[in-house]
Design a protein around this motif. Structure first.
Motif, PDB file in Angstrom:
ATOM      1  N   SER A 105       0.850  -1.190   0.000  1.00 17.17           N
ATOM      2  CA  SER A 105       0.000   0.000   0.000  1.00 17.17           C
ATOM      3  C   SER A 105       0.883   1.237   0.000  1.00 17.17           C
ATOM      4  N   HIS A 106       0.415   2.255  -0.720  1.00 14.67           N
ATOM      5  CA  HIS A 106       1.173   3.501  -0.815  1.00 14.67           C
ATOM      6  C   HIS A 106       0.583   4.601   0.072  1.00 14.67           C
ATOM      7  N   THR A 107      -0.329   4.199   0.935  1.00 11.31           N
ATOM      8  CA  THR A 107      -0.896   5.161   1.881  1.00 11.31           C
ATOM      9  C   THR A 107      -0.546   4.723   3.294  1.00 11.31           C
ATOM     10  N   SER A 108      -0.626   5.651   4.216  1.00  7.97           N
ATOM     11  CA  SER A 108      -0.250   5.356   5.592  1.00  7.97           C
ATOM     12  C   SER A 108      -1.303   4.487   6.267  1.00  7.97           C
ATOM     13  N   PHE A 109      -0.866   3.704   7.241  1.00  6.97           N
ATOM     14  CA  PHE A 109      -1.786   2.880   8.018  1.00  6.97           C
ATOM     15  C   PHE A 109      -2.125   3.630   9.301  1.00  6.97           C
ATOM     16  N   ILE A 110      -3.409   3.771   9.547  1.00 12.67           N
ATOM     17  CA  ILE A 110      -3.870   4.604  10.658  1.00 12.67           C
ATOM     18  C   ILE A 110      -4.678   3.761  11.636  1.00 12.67           C
ATOM     19  N   GLY A 111      -4.360   3.867  12.900  1.00 12.93           N
ATOM     20  CA  GLY A 111      -5.153   3.226  13.946  1.00 12.93           C
ATOM     21  C   GLY A 111      -4.801   1.762  14.156  1.00 12.93           C
ATOM     22  N   ARG A 112      -5.720   1.042  14.819  1.00 14.95           N
ATOM     23  CA  ARG A 112      -5.641  -0.391  15.087  1.00 14.95           C
ATOM     24  C   ARG A 112      -4.484  -0.770  16.026  1.00 14.95           C
ATOM     25  N   ARG A 113      -4.106   0.111  16.897  1.00  8.85           N
ATOM     26  CA  ARG A 113      -2.975  -0.200  17.768  1.00  8.85           C
ATOM     27  C   ARG A 113      -3.267  -1.392  18.676  1.00  8.85           C
ATOM     28  N   GLN A 114      -4.439  -1.407  19.256  1.00  6.73           N
ATOM     29  CA  GLN A 114      -4.776  -2.499  20.164  1.00  6.73           C
ATOM     30  C   GLN A 114      -4.884  -3.821  19.417  1.00  6.73           C
TER      31      GLN A 114
ATOM     32  N   ALA B  87     -12.929   4.360  15.428  1.00 12.91           N
ATOM     33  CA  ALA B  87     -13.565   5.360  16.298  1.00 12.91           C
ATOM     34  C   ALA B  87     -12.831   6.683  16.120  1.00 12.91           C
ATOM     35  N   GLY B  88     -11.968   7.022  17.059  1.00 18.29           N
ATOM     36  CA  GLY B  88     -11.276   8.307  16.982  1.00 18.29           C
ATOM     37  C   GLY B  88     -10.368   8.430  15.775  1.00 18.29           C
ATOM     38  N   GLU B  89      -9.855   7.313  15.275  1.00 20.22           N
ATOM     39  CA  GLU B  89      -8.946   7.383  14.130  1.00 20.22           C
ATOM     40  C   GLU B  89      -9.679   7.621  12.814  1.00 20.22           C
ATOM     41  N   ALA B  90     -11.011   7.518  12.803  1.00 18.39           N
ATOM     42  CA  ALA B  90     -11.759   7.668  11.555  1.00 18.39           C
ATOM     43  C   ALA B  90     -11.556   9.053  10.953  1.00 18.39           C
ATOM     44  N   GLU B  91     -11.612  10.110  11.803  1.00 22.40           N
ATOM     45  CA  GLU B  91     -11.423  11.460  11.287  1.00 22.40           C
ATOM     46  C   GLU B  91     -10.015  11.655  10.745  1.00 22.40           C
ATOM     47  N   THR B  92      -9.039  11.057  11.435  1.00 26.13           N
ATOM     48  CA  THR B  92      -7.656  11.140  10.950  1.00 26.13           C
ATOM     49  C   THR B  92      -7.529  10.493   9.575  1.00 26.13           C
ATOM     50  N   LEU B  93      -8.178   9.348   9.414  1.00 32.65           N
ATOM     51  CA  LEU B  93      -8.150   8.655   8.122  1.00 32.65           C
ATOM     52  C   LEU B  93      -8.801   9.508   7.028  1.00 32.65           C
ATOM     53  N   PHE B  94      -9.959  10.083   7.332  1.00 36.56           N
ATOM     54  CA  PHE B  94     -10.654  10.902   6.341  1.00 36.56           C
ATOM     55  C   PHE B  94      -9.775  12.077   5.903  1.00 36.56           C
ATOM     56  N   LEU B  95      -9.211  12.775   6.855  1.00 36.03           N
ATOM     57  CA  LEU B  95      -8.361  13.923   6.530  1.00 36.03           C
ATOM     58  C   LEU B  95      -7.140  13.498   5.708  1.00 36.03           C
ATOM     59  N   ASP B  96      -6.523  12.398   6.108  1.00 30.95           N
ATOM     60  CA  ASP B  96      -5.326  11.932   5.401  1.00 30.95           C
ATOM     61  C   ASP B  96      -5.641  11.633   3.937  1.00 30.95           C
TER      62      ASP B  96
END
Length: 959
Positions: A82-91, A231-240
């Protein structure tokens, strides 16, 4: 340094180490890796230093935990990039990585579009260092039912090794160290995946298994990790993702949070929405989402999250222009991806340039994913949505017909390139070719028949042999006339023959003959089981019990008969006679007496009846019938007539089959030099045969076996090894875990190359056990050859390997096995001479001079028996030598042994010197050393500590 704990090992060193684990010689490893023997020796020396061990044997012991040559240490093949960043899913990442350290399978479960594939890819990459044996990441989306195991094997770079079960091949690979297997998008194959995982867990418990699915597999002891919406990472993903398209995008945090909430936090829907925001703006996006959610919120029978996903995709779909919608709908029929030619085939009224433009626009809108290399694919969720739209449009039937035309044409094009570089392209389209054929009904259809026949040929050439049989049977079901269906059944039978399944080949040939009988005269002689239900023949002996399972007769050649639509008037009676003849040959040449079908006794009469109605001018049918009669009635005159008829018909494959029955006739008369010459002619004949044709492949395999045995039976050990080496390179069926090894072990043992025998014999024994321990009298001679090596080398394992040979032959006494008796008598006599075990000499000599029904190794038995009679001082020793002398004309090994025996009997130094020269000429190193010890002054010419011959045996007692 602690032995067994190496420093860093290079990929090439890992490949060499894997070769050592398979007990291969330096020369064999060099040949496999296409490097010099000197380079292999250098790598072995380096490995000895790195592992801190003293010798090669210690390396072999350690290398049992190393990866296979197909694996790169720590590399998991096929991880999506993938050429995009991976966001969230830490747990989720922490839980999954921790769970992968245990033996239980780890299952990522969540709804479509939640990001399971991306998470699995990140986990595989992060965990790869913990799996030094590497592994594979496999997307099962395009895989149909019944092909999970095949797909896993392909991803691991493994090939079929019939008759060993493919699952055993996969398990062996995953058991080589700690490996990781990732199975993505399993929801449509849960039962099949579950069965495979359970079998793998039993065979290779240290392998890590990661599964991603919309539904929990329900495996015992599985560790399920739920992948929830963001959850909280959804907005970060949308913006990215929005800023990747429009770097200047900005919106209030609360508005973005609202959009993400309405998208249920599913990463796929967020990314689709973000890809549109640059065009529509955030306000228009919110309005659009509101309309679509309201429009589709009443969809019954679907989980709520799927309604939301459907809403977003439906809204994106409605924003498309009509030509974009039309193509997207139709592309839903491709499960494994597509190229421009495939997409164009679904839009016959649209120019390719216009189709290419539409593909580009769909890719820009994230509705089509770019695979690379000029190929694209739909995400599974989008493909499912597009399939629904295709059904709603009423275009499904038309689109499936267009796909069928594309598939048939593509398969035919690939088939025409079988002599070139066709495999990569086939692998790209294979899943869709299979799916297309599976969607066609089993009724006459020209395009479906064309696809099935080509796909069968391609899968055979790809070494998917069982699959090829199924496709040939599918072709027969879709054939437009009896002649075409008959040809397909012949091809299926030839494929079965080539992989040592004589029972299935016989039944397919009989079914093919039945198909040509007029309906009002039909006398069905048998019913054939489907390929996936037929009981397989793991290993059978021919009627004279002299041939191995890979020694098979050639049914009427597939791919060489003129197609029915080009042949004009088809001689059904002639084809039926030829087919019945082929069935009769198979039952004699390939299936042993213990495995005969009762109806085979009816075949001669049926052949006579069919021949009466056949066109008298068909030389090919006449040749096949002559070959069948030669096998059935035996006799040199009939065999010679069959060869003459075969030469006259002009078909090389028919001639090869005729020459084989001629070798049997001469072998039964003890004329091994003649057998050798015939086999050398066969080796010349196969040089230009197309190995991708099932009928040709069967004859190539059989020729290599026959030629290697013929060279051995005249005592030409270097020639026997050369044929075995050529067979290893050119065998069209592929490397086999144990059927190919006997060709090498016998001449190696007779040559005195004992360390190589000690490396290969255990591998053959274990592989035979893993294949179900089929009764294999012919192969037990190779185990007896290993016993010979142990007996002569004094390892203390002679009795062990002798008992193993009897176990393989399912015999308590070797003398009761026609194929084993002469070789066993030879081994027992030769070891008794070497160890001076004379207390049973009279009995062993009697066995060595017994009349043998199968005479392949008779010369060895006679020569060794005569020598034992002499050194044991038996009263009839001189008579035994005289009786054995005629065998010197037929066998170089026997000639050398008898020269030594005369030297011992008469104290003749010249005879002993002659024996030394004869042993040298056939590279029989151990026997040469044994003979030198009998010549005063030449003892120092012995070359190996293993070669301690005869002890203090001098001139034996007489009278």
């Amino acid at each position: 340094m602690v032995p067994g704990e190496p420093r860093e090992v290079s990929p090439r060193e890992a490949e060499v180490l894997a070769g050592l684990a398979e007990h291969r010689t330096n020369a064999q490893i060099a040949h496999r890796l296409q490097i010099s023997i000197r380079t292999v020796e250098s790598h072995v020396s380096s490995l000895l230093r790195k592992y801190g061990v003293a010798n090669r044997a210690a390396l072999v012991a350690l290398s049992g935990h190393q990866p296979s040559p197909s694996a790169r240490p720590g590399h998991v093949e096929g991880i999506p990039v993938s050429h995009t960043s991976f966001i969230g899913r830490r747990q989720e990442r922490q839980e999954a990585l921790a769970a992968l350290t245990d033996a239980a399978p780890v299952c990522l479960v969540g709804p479509g579009g939640v990001g399971k594939t991306r998470l699995a890819a990140v986990l595989a990459q992060a965990a790869s260092t913990s799996f030094p044996a590497g592994g594979a990441f496999i997307d099962l989306t395009p895989v149909g039912e019944g092909f999970v195991l095949r797909t896993v094997a392909d991803a691991l770079g493994l090939a079929e090794r019939p008759p060993q079960p493919l699952e055993s091949v996969v398990a062996e690979r995953l058991a080589l160290g700690r490996s990781l297997l990732v199975l993505d998008n399993c929801e449509h194959l849960l039962d099949e995946v579950g069965d495979l995982v359970e079998r793998l867990r039993a065979d290779c418990p240290q392998a890590g298994i990661l599964i991603a699915s919309r539904e929990r597999p329900g495996l015992p002891g599985e560790r399920v990790i739920t992948v929830p919406p963001l959850a909280g990472e959804a907005e970060t993903l949308f913006l990215d993702r929005a800023r990747a398209i429009d770097p200047g995008f900005a919106a209030e945090s609360a508005v973005i949070a609202e959009v993400c909430a309405r998208l249920d936090g599913l990463p796929l829907t967020i990314e689709l929405a973000a890809s549109r925001v640059a065009v529509l703006g955030i306000d228009a996006l919110r309005v659009g989402l509101q309309d679509r959610l309201r429009l589709l919120s009443g969809a019954r029978g679907r989980p709520p999250r799927h309604r939301s996903l459907r809403a977003v995709i439906g809204w994106s779909y409605d924003l498309l222009e009509e030509e974009e919608r039309a193509l997207l709908r139709r592309l839903a029929v491709f499960a494994g991806g597509f190229d421009l030619a495939a997409a164009t085939a679904l839009m016959p009224d649209t120019p390719p340039s216009a189709t290419a433009d539409v593909i580009g626009r769909l890719a820009d809108k994230s509705l089509i994913g770019v695979v690379g290399g000029g190929r694209w694919r739909l995400l599974e969720t989008i493909r499912a949505f597009a399939a629904d739209r295709l059904a709603d449009s009423g275009e499904t039937e038309e689109t499936l017909q267009l796909r069928l035309r594309w598939a048939a044409g593509t398969a035919a094009t690939l088939e025409s390139r079988l002599d070139g570089n066709w495999v990569p392209q086939f692998d790209l389209v294979a899943d869709d070719l299979r799916a297309t054929l599976a969607d066609t009904p089993a009724v006459p259809d020209r395009q479906a028949h064309r696809l099935a026949r080509s796909l069968a040929h391609l899968t055979f050439a790809r070494r998917f042999h069982r699959e090829a049989i199924g496709h040939y049977l599918a072709a027969a079901d879709r054939a437009g006339d009896a002649a075409d269906g008959h040809q397909d059944l012949l091809s299926a039978a030839a494929t079965a023959v080539s992989i040592a399944d004589g029972r299935l080949a016989f039944r397919l040939l009989v079914r093919a003959a039945d198909q040509l009988e007029p309906a009002d005269q039909a006398e069905p002689v048998d019913q054939v089981e489907p390929a996936d239900q037929a009981e397989p023949v793991d290993q059978v002996e021919p009627a004279d019990q002299a041939e191995p399972a890979d020694h098979v007769d050639q049914p009427e050649p597939a791919g060489h008969a003129e197609p029915a639509d080009q042949a004009g008037d088809v001689d059904h009676a002639g084809l039926r006679a030829a087919t019945l003849a082929s069935a009769l040959v198979v039952t004699h040449r390939y299936r042993g007496a213990h495995d005969r079908d009762p109806m085979s006794e009816l075949l001669p009469a049926l052949i006579d009846k069919a021949t009466i109605g056949a066109a008298p001018a068909d030389p090919r049918t006449a040749a096949l019938v002559a070959i069948a009669r030669a096998w059935d009635q035996d006799g040199l005159e009939l065999a010679c007539s069959a060869v003459e008829a075969a030469r006259g018909c002009g078909d090389v494959i028919v001639l090869l089959g005729a020459l084989d029955v001629l070798t049997r006739a001469h072998a039964r008369a003890g004329r091994m030099r003649t057998v050798q010459r015939i086999c050398q002619e066969r080796l010349t004949l196969i040089e230009h045969l197309p190995a991708h044709e099932p009928s040709a492949a069967a004859e190539i395999v059989d020729t290599f076996h026959s030629a290697a045995r013929a060279e051995l039976c005249v005592g030409d050990l270097p020639a026997a090894l050369a044929v075995a080496d050529r067979a290893q390179r050119e065998d069209p069926i592929g490397e086999h875990p144990y059927l190919s090894i006997p060709k090498t072990i016998r001449p190696l043992a007779l040559s005195g190359r004992f360390p190589e025998v000690f490396q290969q014999a255990p591998a053959m024994w274990e592989a035979w056990h893993q294949a179900g321990s089929p009764r294999s009298a012919w192969m037990s001679t190779a185990i007896f050859a290993a016993a010979l090596a142990h007996g002569l080398a004094g390892t203390g394992e002679f009795d062990l390997w002798r008992s193993r040979a009897l176990e393989m032959a399912r015999m308590e006494d070797a003398a009761s096995s026609p194929v084993l008796a002469p070789f066993a008598a030879f081994v027992d006599a030769r070891v008794a001479v070497h160890t001076r075990a004379y207390h049973q000499a009279a009995t062993l000599v009697e066995r060595a001079f017994a009349p043998f029904a199968v005479r392949w190794y008779e010369a060895y038995a006679r020569a060794a028996g005569a020598e034992l009679a002499v050194v044991a001082g038996l009263p009839e020793a001189a008579e035994r030598v005289a009786a054995a002398l005629p065998y010197a004309e037929q066998n170089d090994w026997a000639a050398a042994c008898l020269a030594r025996t005369r030297g011992i009997l008469h104290g003749d130094r010249h005879a002993l010197a002659e024996a030394v020269e004869r042993w040298t000429s056939i590279d029989a190193r151990f026997e040469r050393a044994c003979t030198l010890r009998l010549l005063p002054g030449r003892e120092q010419e012995t070359i190996s500590p293993l070669q301690q011959p005869f002890g203090d045996v001098g001139r034996p007692r007489t009278g």
